[in-house]
Design an enzyme around this catalytic site. Structure first.
Site, PDB file in Angstrom:
ATOM      1  CD1 TRP A 114      -1.809  -2.392   2.138  1.00 63.96           C
ATOM      2  CD2 TRP A 114      -3.083  -1.614   0.096  1.00 63.96           C
ATOM      3  NE1 TRP A 114      -3.077  -2.721   1.265  1.00 63.96           N
ATOM      4  CE2 TRP A 114      -3.753  -2.143  -0.519  1.00 63.96           C
ATOM      5  CE3 TRP A 114      -3.055  -0.155  -1.300  1.00 63.96           C
ATOM      6  CZ2 TRP A 114      -4.615  -3.145  -1.172  1.00 63.96           C
ATOM      7  CZ3 TRP A 114      -4.456  -0.773  -1.874  1.00 63.96           C
ATOM      8  CH2 TRP A 114      -4.961  -1.842  -1.816  1.00 63.96           C
ATOM      9  CG  ASP A 184      -3.944   4.059   4.325  1.00 65.86           C
ATOM     10  OD1 ASP A 184      -4.726   3.715   4.458  1.00 65.86           O
ATOM     11  OD2 ASP A 184      -3.217   3.229   2.791  1.00 65.86           O
ATOM     12  CE  LYS A 208      -9.336  -2.004   3.380  1.00 65.74           C
ATOM     13  NZ  LYS A 208      -9.022  -3.412   2.627  1.00 65.74           N
TER      14      LYS A 208
HETATM   15  C1  LIG Z   1      -3.728   0.025   3.643  1.00 63.48           C
HETATM   16  C2  LIG Z   1      -4.979   0.180   2.524  1.00 63.48           C
HETATM   17  N1  LIG Z   1      -4.718   1.058   2.082  1.00 63.48           N
HETATM   18  C3  LIG Z   1      -5.243   1.145   0.684  1.00 63.48           C
HETATM   19  C4  LIG Z   1      -6.389   0.485   0.588  1.00 63.48           C
HETATM   20  C5  LIG Z   1      -7.289   0.758  -1.295  1.00 63.48           C
HETATM   21  O1  LIG Z   1      -8.254   1.326  -1.095  1.00 63.48           O
HETATM   22  P1  LIG Z   1      -9.733   1.067  -1.821  1.00 63.48           P
HETATM   23  O2  LIG Z   1      -9.405   0.338  -2.969  1.00 63.48           O
HETATM   24  O3  LIG Z   1     -10.708   1.633  -0.805  1.00 63.48           O
HETATM   25  O4  LIG Z   1      -9.037   2.674  -2.710  1.00 63.48           O
HETATM   26  C6  LIG Z   1      -6.773  -0.755   1.192  1.00 63.48           C
HETATM   27  C7  LIG Z   1      -7.812  -1.852   0.803  1.00 63.48           C
HETATM   28  O5  LIG Z   1      -8.185  -1.901  -0.195  1.00 63.48           O
HETATM   29  C8  LIG Z   1      -5.932  -0.469   2.433  1.00 63.48           C
HETATM   30  O6  LIG Z   1      -5.585  -1.753   2.817  1.00 63.48           O
END
Ligand SMILES: Cc1ncc(COP(=O)(O)O)c(C=O)c1O
Length: 372
Positions: A114, A184, A208
């Protein structure tokens, strides 16, 4: 909200133990309450899905959700809470567009998949410096603070405090001086106490620990609201959204409503301290079982292990298919690891009951007995 207190924790035997990393398990009492209120919310004659976001009913739902979130996290008065869309991947662009101001550089700590996405996206807007990285050991730890190379002129420092794929979690809050700290927290917000005052911005997708996909929570210190680039779209412009109570565009109303029910459920459980205690116990149960066996491998450094996302491998990966099939037969689903890393991953968010973790631990032992 004048709704009845959320009912007890009876578990419907039809429901699986769902270890998905997200969208993920929600508290069963929340789902039951949402079902009961589906056709008629509190005598309004409408489903929440059918309400105008500007009507008094939804305004009340929205205000209660924000107040409960503020109470749960003890959010200081000078931090604004925004309920937006775009997800955490969206925030990878939205954050620089809101915070760069006249600066050009940002620092990011790279702890895994991420963080890497954050770096890639932010590079479209800013000069990104990787202040520290744990890539040298396959992202299995959080680089200690004394190894971070920070630029005092950076617009902000970005961290991902729980890497959902790698299962690496900060157990501490970094001190980055006067530069705003941006986190994040998608996959562990509300799972543990956090000192919000130490962060300039906290953001996360809801799917989540909080509610349905589609809602993004942004908690931003109000002195940072004046730094947006002129190109920042209005729907993602934090200052404009703060001034409009997150209603500059139509917010994800149903997702906010369900998140509000989750907040009520959390408060009824005893709030974040109580759920954190339960999360510590659940994580210990699972990691202890993995550590007790040479049949399974848990790759993350002990002190940086995530309480929410537990990746593990079978030493013999030819058994992966049989492991997953056997788990499904026992009502345990979504244990397959992320496609980028393979193996297994058990996500054990707030709403995963300890019985689910115990069932997984029993299965780990049983599978080893039969195949070890
Ligand atoms: C730590 C983290 N950041 C970003 C995301 C991306 O989120 P989204 O798909 O809602 O944009 C996720 C999971 O999907 C995540 O676990």
């Amino acid at each position: 909200m004048a709704g009845s207190p959320l009912p007890g924790t009876h578990r419907d035997p039809m429901r699986a133990f769902n270890f998905s990393a997200g969208p993920a398990v929600l508290p069963e009492p929340v789902l039951r309450q949402a079902a009961a209120e589906m056709l008629d919310w509190h005598g309004s004659g409408m489903s929440v899905m059918e309400m105008s976001h500007r009507g008094k009913e939804f305004i009340a739902i929205h205000a209660k959700a924000e107040a409960d979130l503020r109470a749960l996290l003890a959010i200081p008065a000078n931090h604004r809470v925004l309920f937006l869309q775009g997800g955490a991947i969206g925030e990878n662009a939205i954050v620089p567009m809101n915070l760069l101001g006249t600066r050009q550089r940002i620092d990011v700590v790279n702890t895994g998949e991420w963080s890497k996405k954050t770096i890639k996206e932010a590079r479209k807007y800013a000069a990104v410096s990787v202040a520290a990285s744990s890539e040298d050991e396959g992202f299995t730890y959080v680089p200690p603070r004394d190894r971070w190379k920070l630029d005092p002129e950076a617009a902000y420092v970005h961290v991902c405090t729980n890497e959902t794929i790698g299962g690496v979690e900060y157990q501490w809050t970094p001190d980055v001086g006067d530069v705003p700290l941006v986190a994040d927290m998608s996959s562990h917000l509300l799972s543990r106490a956090v000192d919000v005052a130490k962060f300039g911005v906290i953001y996360g997708g809801a799917q989540k620990n909080i509610g349905p996909a589609g809602l993004t929570i942004v908690i931003v210190r109000d002195d940072l609201l004046d730094r947006a680039l002129p190109i920042c779209p209005s729907a993602f412009h934090w200052k404009e959204q703060a001034e409009a109570d997150s209603m500059l565009n139509t917010p994800p109303t149903y997702a906010i409503y369900v998140a509000g029910l989750v907040f009520e459920w959390l408060l009824a459980q005893g709030g974040v301290p109580a759920i954190e205690k339960r999360n510590v116990a659940k994580a210990k149960l699972l990691y202890d079982a993995l550590d007790a066996s040479a049949f399974y491998v848990s790759p993350v450094r002990r002190e940086d292990r995530s309480r929410m996302n537990v990746p593990f491998r079978l030493r013999d990966d030819r058994l992966d298919g049989a492991f997953l099939k056997g788990a499904e037969e026992r009502g345990m689903v979504q244990l397959k690891g992320h496609r980028s890393v393979g193996g297994m991953r058990a996500s054990i968010y707030n709403a995963m009951p300890v019985e689910g973790v115990q069932a997984l631990v029993d299965y780990l032992r049983d599978f080893e007995r039969r195949h070890g």
